[in-house]
Design a protein around this motif. Sequence first.
Motif, PDB file in Angstrom:
ATOM      1  N   VAL A  20       0.837  -1.205   0.000  1.00 42.12           N
ATOM      2  CA  VAL A  20       0.000   0.000   0.000  1.00 42.12           C
ATOM      3  C   VAL A  20       0.871   1.255   0.000  1.00 42.12           C
ATOM      4  N   LEU A  21       1.918   1.264   0.796  1.00 39.41           N
ATOM      5  CA  LEU A  21       2.825   2.415   0.828  1.00 39.41           C
ATOM      6  C   LEU A  21       3.565   2.575  -0.499  1.00 39.41           C
ATOM      7  N   THR A  22       3.998   1.469  -1.071  1.00 44.30           N
ATOM      8  CA  THR A  22       4.682   1.518  -2.364  1.00 44.30           C
ATOM      9  C   THR A  22       3.737   2.029  -3.442  1.00 44.30           C
ATOM     10  N   TYR A  23       2.494   1.572  -3.406  1.00 43.24           N
ATOM     11  CA  TYR A  23       1.502   2.041  -4.380  1.00 43.24           C
ATOM     12  C   TYR A  23       1.290   3.545  -4.226  1.00 43.24           C
ATOM     13  N   GLY A  24       1.200   4.019  -2.983  1.00 44.46           N
ATOM     14  CA  GLY A  24       1.041   5.453  -2.741  1.00 44.46           C
ATOM     15  C   GLY A  24       2.212   6.247  -3.293  1.00 44.46           C
ATOM     16  N   ALA A  25       3.428   5.735  -3.123  1.00 40.10           N
ATOM     17  CA  ALA A  25       4.612   6.404  -3.665  1.00 40.10           C
ATOM     18  C   ALA A  25       4.575   6.423  -5.187  1.00 40.10           C
ATOM     19  N   LEU A  26       4.091   5.337  -5.791  1.00 42.97           N
ATOM     20  CA  LEU A  26       3.958   5.280  -7.254  1.00 42.97           C
ATOM     21  C   LEU A  26       2.998   6.352  -7.751  1.00 42.97           C
ATOM     22  N   VAL A  27       1.833   6.438  -7.116  1.00 40.05           N
ATOM     23  CA  VAL A  27       0.837   7.440  -7.534  1.00 40.05           C
ATOM     24  C   VAL A  27       1.392   8.853  -7.337  1.00 40.05           C
ATOM     25  N   GLU A  38      -5.895  12.923 -16.132  1.00 43.64           N
ATOM     26  CA  GLU A  38      -6.289  11.927 -17.126  1.00 43.64           C
ATOM     27  C   GLU A  38      -5.097  11.071 -17.543  1.00 43.64           C
ATOM     28  N   ASP A  39      -3.902  11.693 -17.637  1.00 43.40           N
ATOM     29  CA  ASP A  39      -2.699  10.942 -18.005  1.00 43.40           C
ATOM     30  C   ASP A  39      -2.297   9.973 -16.891  1.00 43.40           C
ATOM     31  N   VAL A  40      -2.421  10.401 -15.641  1.00 46.38           N
ATOM     32  CA  VAL A  40      -2.124   9.517 -14.504  1.00 46.38           C
ATOM     33  C   VAL A  40      -3.126   8.377 -14.485  1.00 46.38           C
ATOM     34  N   ASN A  41      -4.402   8.692 -14.662  1.00 46.59           N
ATOM     35  CA  ASN A  41      -5.444   7.662 -14.670  1.00 46.59           C
ATOM     36  C   ASN A  41      -5.189   6.627 -15.768  1.00 46.59           C
ATOM     37  N   LYS A  42      -4.827   7.107 -16.948  1.00 48.18           N
ATOM     38  CA  LYS A  42      -4.567   6.215 -18.074  1.00 48.18           C
ATOM     39  C   LYS A  42      -3.355   5.332 -17.782  1.00 48.18           C
ATOM     40  N   TYR A  43      -2.309   5.904 -17.213  1.00 50.46           N
ATOM     41  CA  TYR A  43      -1.104   5.140 -16.889  1.00 50.46           C
ATOM     42  C   TYR A  43      -1.420   4.043 -15.868  1.00 50.46           C
ATOM     43  N   LEU A  44      -2.182   4.398 -14.829  1.00 52.94           N
ATOM     44  CA  LEU A  44      -2.555   3.404 -13.810  1.00 52.94           C
ATOM     45  C   LEU A  44      -3.404   2.293 -14.408  1.00 52.94           C
ATOM     46  N   PRO A 120      -4.491  14.646  -3.494  1.00 56.31           N
ATOM     47  CA  PRO A 120      -3.628  15.838  -3.468  1.00 56.31           C
ATOM     48  C   PRO A 120      -4.371  17.078  -3.978  1.00 56.31           C
ATOM     49  N   ALA A 121      -3.977  18.227  -3.486  1.00 59.46           N
ATOM     50  CA  ALA A 121      -4.600  19.497  -3.902  1.00 59.46           C
ATOM     51  C   ALA A 121      -4.491  19.658  -5.420  1.00 59.46           C
ATOM     52  N   GLY A 122      -5.579  20.077  -6.017  1.00 58.52           N
ATOM     53  CA  GLY A 122      -5.606  20.300  -7.459  1.00 58.52           C
ATOM     54  C   GLY A 122      -5.722  19.032  -8.279  1.00 58.52           C
ATOM     55  N   ARG A 123      -5.984  17.911  -7.657  1.00 61.19           N
ATOM     56  CA  ARG A 123      -6.074  16.624  -8.357  1.00 61.19           C
ATOM     57  C   ARG A 123      -7.462  16.001  -8.182  1.00 61.19           C
ATOM     58  N   SER A 124      -8.492  16.802  -8.344  1.00 64.20           N
ATOM     59  CA  SER A 124      -9.860  16.334  -8.080  1.00 64.20           C
ATOM     60  C   SER A 124     -10.347  15.262  -9.053  1.00 64.20           C
ATOM     61  N   SER A 125      -9.783  15.194 -10.253  1.00 68.79           N
ATOM     62  CA  SER A 125     -10.233  14.157 -11.191  1.00 68.79           C
ATOM     63  C   SER A 125      -9.296  12.948 -11.220  1.00 68.79           C
ATOM     64  N   LEU A 126      -8.356  12.897 -10.275  1.00 66.63           N
ATOM     65  CA  LEU A 126      -7.470  11.744 -10.159  1.00 66.63           C
ATOM     66  C   LEU A 126      -8.265  10.531  -9.673  1.00 66.63           C
ATOM     67  N   CYS A 127      -8.114   9.431 -10.350  1.00 65.36           N
ATOM     68  CA  CYS A 127      -8.732   8.176  -9.932  1.00 65.36           C
ATOM     69  C   CYS A 127      -7.621   7.346  -9.301  1.00 65.36           C
ATOM     70  N   TYR A 128      -7.420   7.555  -8.001  1.00 68.47           N
ATOM     71  CA  TYR A 128      -6.281   7.030  -7.261  1.00 68.47           C
ATOM     72  C   TYR A 128      -6.109   5.522  -7.417  1.00 68.47           C
ATOM     73  N   CYS A 129      -7.176   4.777  -7.421  1.00 71.01           N
ATOM     74  CA  CYS A 129      -7.116   3.308  -7.475  1.00 71.01           C
ATOM     75  C   CYS A 129      -7.440   2.751  -8.853  1.00 71.01           C
ATOM     76  N   ASN A 130      -7.189   3.520  -9.895  1.00 67.10           N
ATOM     77  CA  ASN A 130      -7.515   3.084 -11.253  1.00 67.10           C
ATOM     78  C   ASN A 130      -6.772   1.811 -11.649  1.00 67.10           C
ATOM     79  N   LEU A 131      -5.729   1.474 -10.933  1.00 65.48           N
ATOM     80  CA  LEU A 131      -5.004   0.227 -11.159  1.00 65.48           C
ATOM     81  C   LEU A 131      -5.962  -0.961 -11.065  1.00 65.48           C
ATOM     82  N   LEU A 132      -6.899  -0.918 -10.116  1.00 65.56           N
ATOM     83  CA  LEU A 132      -7.854  -2.020  -9.935  1.00 65.56           C
ATOM     84  C   LEU A 132      -8.713  -2.223 -11.178  1.00 65.56           C
TER      85      LEU A 132
END
Length: 181
Positions: A20-27, A38-44, A120-132
């Motif tokens: 979980v900590l490693t995943y958080g560091a990746l994100v 959108e680019d982070v979401n696509k990468y995940l 994180p601030a300014g990241r309202s459209s980030l889908c943090y768990c998009n890896l799933l």
Amino acid sequence: MSRPAHRRPEYHKINKDLFVLTYGALVAQLCKDYEKDEDVNKYLDTMGYGIGTRLIEDFLARSCVRRCHSYSEITDIIAQVAFKMYLGITPSVTCNNSSRNEFSLILDKNPLVEFVEELPAGRSSLCYCNLLCGIIRGALEMVHLAADVTFLQDRLKGDSVTEIGITFLKKLDERKYRRKK
């Protein structure tokens, strides 16, 4: 040195907290590398897809599940067996339409956000768990099922639950995946 015949090999499991900590560091690193959510979401999603295409073999070997005959059975196996096996949770399943090809997985607890309080601030459209989503989509494709998998609700975004939507699109042509003998 050889191992005695009566001893089974030991399998080492990664500590869940470390994962979980490693995943958080990746994100966090992806948020630094990419300006757009959108680019982070696509990468995940792409990363998860790659994991799912490989993880399905381990899942099928370890779970001994039989062939499913309906989308409902498949979704139940994902929730009750796969999530339990890999994340230690069992989401509830709901069917979202009369044609029985749209389902939701409701996660009471999401282990990937155990140490995350907010996006994180300014990241309202980030889908943090998009890896799933990518993992589920990749695994389903490897068993010849095309699906659209997305987060419908997320507690990190202030929703009351975390909900993953799975829409089965069609059964893929198995002949294209069969080996030539």
